[in-house]
Enzyme design. Structure first.
Site, PDB file in Angstrom:
ATOM      1  N   GLN A  25      32.801  47.997  47.047  1.00 15.51           N
ATOM      2  CA  GLN A  25      32.988  47.398  45.548  1.00 15.51           C
ATOM      3  C   GLN A  25      33.026  45.909  45.629  1.00 15.51           C
ATOM      4  O   GLN A  25      33.142  45.158  44.488  1.00 15.51           O
ATOM      5  CB  GLN A  25      34.421  47.875  45.235  1.00 15.51           C
ATOM      6  CG  GLN A  25      35.607  47.285  45.837  1.00 15.51           C
ATOM      7  CD  GLN A  25      36.851  47.881  45.577  1.00 15.51           C
ATOM      8  OE1 GLN A  25      37.407  48.708  45.799  1.00 15.51           O
ATOM      9  NE2 GLN A  25      37.656  47.001  44.466  1.00 15.51           N
ATOM     10  N   HIS A  67      51.621  41.524  47.208  1.00 18.79           N
ATOM     11  CA  HIS A  67      52.416  40.536  46.508  1.00 18.79           C
ATOM     12  C   HIS A  67      53.520  41.244  45.593  1.00 18.79           C
ATOM     13  O   HIS A  67      53.467  42.707  45.440  1.00 18.79           O
ATOM     14  CB  HIS A  67      51.697  39.592  45.825  1.00 18.79           C
ATOM     15  CG  HIS A  67      50.614  40.180  44.659  1.00 18.79           C
ATOM     16  ND1 HIS A  67      51.036  40.884  43.694  1.00 18.79           N
ATOM     17  CD2 HIS A  67      49.180  40.198  44.950  1.00 18.79           C
ATOM     18  CE1 HIS A  67      49.708  41.329  43.194  1.00 18.79           C
ATOM     19  NE2 HIS A  67      48.828  40.926  43.766  1.00 18.79           N
ATOM     20  N   GLN A  87      39.205  47.982  35.096  1.00 16.69           N
ATOM     21  CA  GLN A  87      39.066  48.938  36.393  1.00 16.69           C
ATOM     22  C   GLN A  87      40.026  50.270  35.875  1.00 16.69           C
ATOM     23  O   GLN A  87      39.734  51.387  36.256  1.00 16.69           O
ATOM     24  CB  GLN A  87      39.913  48.436  37.483  1.00 16.69           C
ATOM     25  CG  GLN A  87      40.341  49.147  38.540  1.00 16.69           C
ATOM     26  CD  GLN A  87      40.631  48.526  40.019  1.00 16.69           C
ATOM     27  OE1 GLN A  87      39.899  47.838  40.591  1.00 16.69           O
ATOM     28  NE2 GLN A  87      42.019  48.572  40.132  1.00 16.69           N
ATOM     29  N   GLY A 107      45.674  45.552  50.215  1.00 18.90           N
ATOM     30  CA  GLY A 107      46.327  44.855  50.933  1.00 18.90           C
ATOM     31  C   GLY A 107      46.760  43.318  50.450  1.00 18.90           C
ATOM     32  O   GLY A 107      46.391  43.078  49.066  1.00 18.90           O
ATOM     33  N   SER A 159      48.069  37.832  42.163  1.00 20.47           N
ATOM     34  CA  SER A 159      46.854  38.569  42.382  1.00 20.47           C
ATOM     35  C   SER A 159      46.705  37.932  44.108  1.00 20.47           C
ATOM     36  O   SER A 159      47.234  37.010  44.550  1.00 20.47           O
ATOM     37  CB  SER A 159      45.610  37.804  41.591  1.00 20.47           C
ATOM     38  OG  SER A 159      44.474  38.139  42.522  1.00 20.47           O
ATOM     39  N   SER A 160      46.151  38.703  44.684  1.00 17.89           N
ATOM     40  CA  SER A 160      45.871  38.628  46.055  1.00 17.89           C
ATOM     41  C   SER A 160      45.159  37.186  46.426  1.00 17.89           C
ATOM     42  O   SER A 160      45.052  36.767  47.460  1.00 17.89           O
ATOM     43  CB  SER A 160      45.548  39.583  46.774  1.00 17.89           C
ATOM     44  OG  SER A 160      45.950  40.703  46.648  1.00 17.89           O
ATOM     45  N   ARG A 161      44.321  37.189  45.633  1.00 17.69           N
ATOM     46  CA  ARG A 161      43.188  35.924  45.466  1.00 17.69           C
ATOM     47  C   ARG A 161      44.163  34.652  45.420  1.00 17.69           C
ATOM     48  O   ARG A 161      43.439  33.458  45.430  1.00 17.69           O
ATOM     49  CB  ARG A 161      42.164  35.922  44.559  1.00 17.69           C
ATOM     50  CG  ARG A 161      41.462  37.305  44.853  1.00 17.69           C
ATOM     51  CD  ARG A 161      40.292  37.524  43.598  1.00 17.69           C
ATOM     52  NE  ARG A 161      39.727  38.971  43.760  1.00 17.69           N
ATOM     53  CZ  ARG A 161      38.620  39.126  44.502  1.00 17.69           C
ATOM     54  NH1 ARG A 161      37.779  38.262  44.730  1.00 17.69           N
ATOM     55  NH2 ARG A 161      38.224  40.428  44.351  1.00 17.69           N
ATOM     56  N   GLY A 197      53.434  41.948  42.601  1.00 18.63           N
ATOM     57  CA  GLY A 197      52.830  42.689  41.441  1.00 18.63           C
ATOM     58  C   GLY A 197      52.597  44.434  42.182  1.00 18.63           C
ATOM     59  O   GLY A 197      52.910  45.378  41.462  1.00 18.63           O
ATOM     60  N   HIS A 198      52.322  44.367  43.335  1.00 16.41           N
ATOM     61  CA  HIS A 198      52.226  45.753  44.189  1.00 16.41           C
ATOM     62  C   HIS A 198      53.591  46.216  44.280  1.00 16.41           C
ATOM     63  O   HIS A 198      53.558  47.436  44.315  1.00 16.41           O
ATOM     64  CB  HIS A 198      51.571  45.491  45.741  1.00 16.41           C
ATOM     65  CG  HIS A 198      49.982  44.705  45.618  1.00 16.41           C
ATOM     66  ND1 HIS A 198      49.542  43.809  45.731  1.00 16.41           N
ATOM     67  CD2 HIS A 198      48.961  45.664  45.385  1.00 16.41           C
ATOM     68  CE1 HIS A 198      48.346  43.487  45.786  1.00 16.41           C
ATOM     69  NE2 HIS A 198      47.923  44.547  45.271  1.00 16.41           N
TER      70      HIS A 198
HETATM   71  O1  PAF Z   1      42.746  47.166  42.528  1.00 15.15           O
HETATM   72  C1  PAF Z   1      42.345  47.243  43.609  1.00 15.15           C
HETATM   73  O2  PAF Z   1      42.930  46.638  44.544  1.00 15.15           O
HETATM   74  C2  PAF Z   1      41.160  47.931  44.264  1.00 15.15           C
HETATM   75  O3  PAF Z   1      40.065  47.760  43.164  1.00 15.15           O
HETATM   76  C3  PAF Z   1      41.343  49.443  44.451  1.00 15.15           C
HETATM   77  C4  PAF Z   1      41.931  50.153  43.296  1.00 15.15           C
HETATM   78  C5  PAF Z   1      42.706  49.528  45.541  1.00 15.15           C
HETATM   79  C6  PAF Z   1      40.353  50.155  45.028  1.00 15.15           C
HETATM   80  O4  PAF Z   1      39.714  49.698  46.166  1.00 15.15           O
END
Ligand code: PAF
Length: 293
Positions: free
Chosen positions: A72, A45, A166, A42, A198-200, A47-48
């Site tokens: 995580q 932005h 990742q 969630g 980035s969401s951050r 990028g998504h």
């Molecule tokens: O990149 C992310 O947003 C997360 O690490 C993911 C791949 C959705 C897993 O929770």
């Protein structure tokens, strides 16, 4: 079905339960449709949106999941502070042409006592960089991505280059579990000043936001000097450049693009990536740049 945004050009299905999602996706599969999947946490932005658009252009039915995965996060405060913007997210997904939003509760993804733990050996891939600074993070990522893939059963999985390590972990997880999913890497989307989306970023103060483009500038500087300097010297210079008031580099590494092993001599490697993580106050940002392919 959702379609309540005035600007939204289309509609989108929202499922919270696995059984409802599966019923819909089984019908799509029976109709010969290919399924693309974009897992997210969630706070979406541009990028998504790019990941969704790529999935929409390459598959017949795009599923996006929004699930802030507790397993995580190695810092409880980071999990608590993770931005949650569901209404904005729904609007962005509608605009990007997403077909299905899967937004499960924690108990739906991790039903108590019903799932065997996922134990995979990632070799060196989960050791350096994020692996060192966020112990247990990749075990949580692999666990949730595997679980979501088992639920969604997509043909294609779309993930961003910004989380380079990742991506490598998920690629290895797919190889180890032999899941029949095609993994596609989508290029990092950046603000005009180079800061990776980035969401951050939403949590940066205006002073921190003004400082943040230094991350990409430093990555570019390292790449620009790769024909005249050794990797070791470039790393040292980059760490120094990122050590300014208000910013603290956690790492700046130059690694092999496949194994993530440190690079000593550029000529010895086919693909090379510079990866970094910095802290601006309590916000942690990561970025990377492919130096050689
Ligand atoms: O990149 C992310 O947003 C997360 O690490 C993911 C791949 C959705 C897993 O929770």
């Amino acid at each position: 079905m959702l379609g309540f945004s005035l600007q939204s050009p289309t509609y989108m299905y929202l499922f919270k339960k696995i059984t409802d999602l599966r019923r819909y996706l089984d019908l799509q599969k029976q109709a010969g449709k290919t399924i693309g999947f974009v897992p997210t946490m969630g706070a979406l932005h541009a990028g998504h949106a790019a990941l969704i658009r790529q999935s929409v252009s390459e598959t017949n039915c795009t599923v996006c999941s929004i699930f802030v995965n507790p397993t995580q996060f190695n810092e409880a405060a980071d999990l608590a502070k993770y931005p949650r913007t569901p209404e904005k997210d729904i609007d962005l997904l509608l605009q990007a042409g997403c077909t299905v939003l899967f937004m499960p509760d924690v108990s739906e993804v991790y039903p108590e006592g019903q799932l065997a733990p996922l134990k995979l050996d990632f070799g060196y891939l989960d050791q350096p960089m994020e692996g060192t600074h966020r112990p247990g993070h990749f075990a949580g990522v692999a666990q949730v991505v595997k679980r979501l893939l088992d639920i969604v059963q997509p043909d294609q999985l779309f993930m961003g280059q910004k989380d380079y390590q990742q991506f490598a972990i998920v690629q290895q997880m797919l190889a180890l579990t032999k899941l029949p999913v095609r993994l596609t890497m989508c290029t990092t989307v950046r603000e005009t000043d180079g800061l990776a989306m980035s969401s951050r970023n939403q949590r940066l103060s205006s002073e921190q936001r003004a400082l943040a483009p230094l991350i990409f500038q430093t990555l570019r500087e390292a790449k620009a000097n790769m024909h005249t300097e050794w990797p070791e010297a470039l790393k040292k210079a980059a760490r120094k450049a990122l050590s300014v008031e208000g910013m603290e580099p956690e790492y700046f590494e130059i690694v092999d693009g496949k194994t993530l092993l440190p690079v000593d001599i550029f000529e010895d490697h086919e693909t090379v990536v510079a990866c970094t993580a910095v802290r601006l106050g309590d916000v942690r940002l990561i970025d990377n740049l492919v130096m050689k392919t």
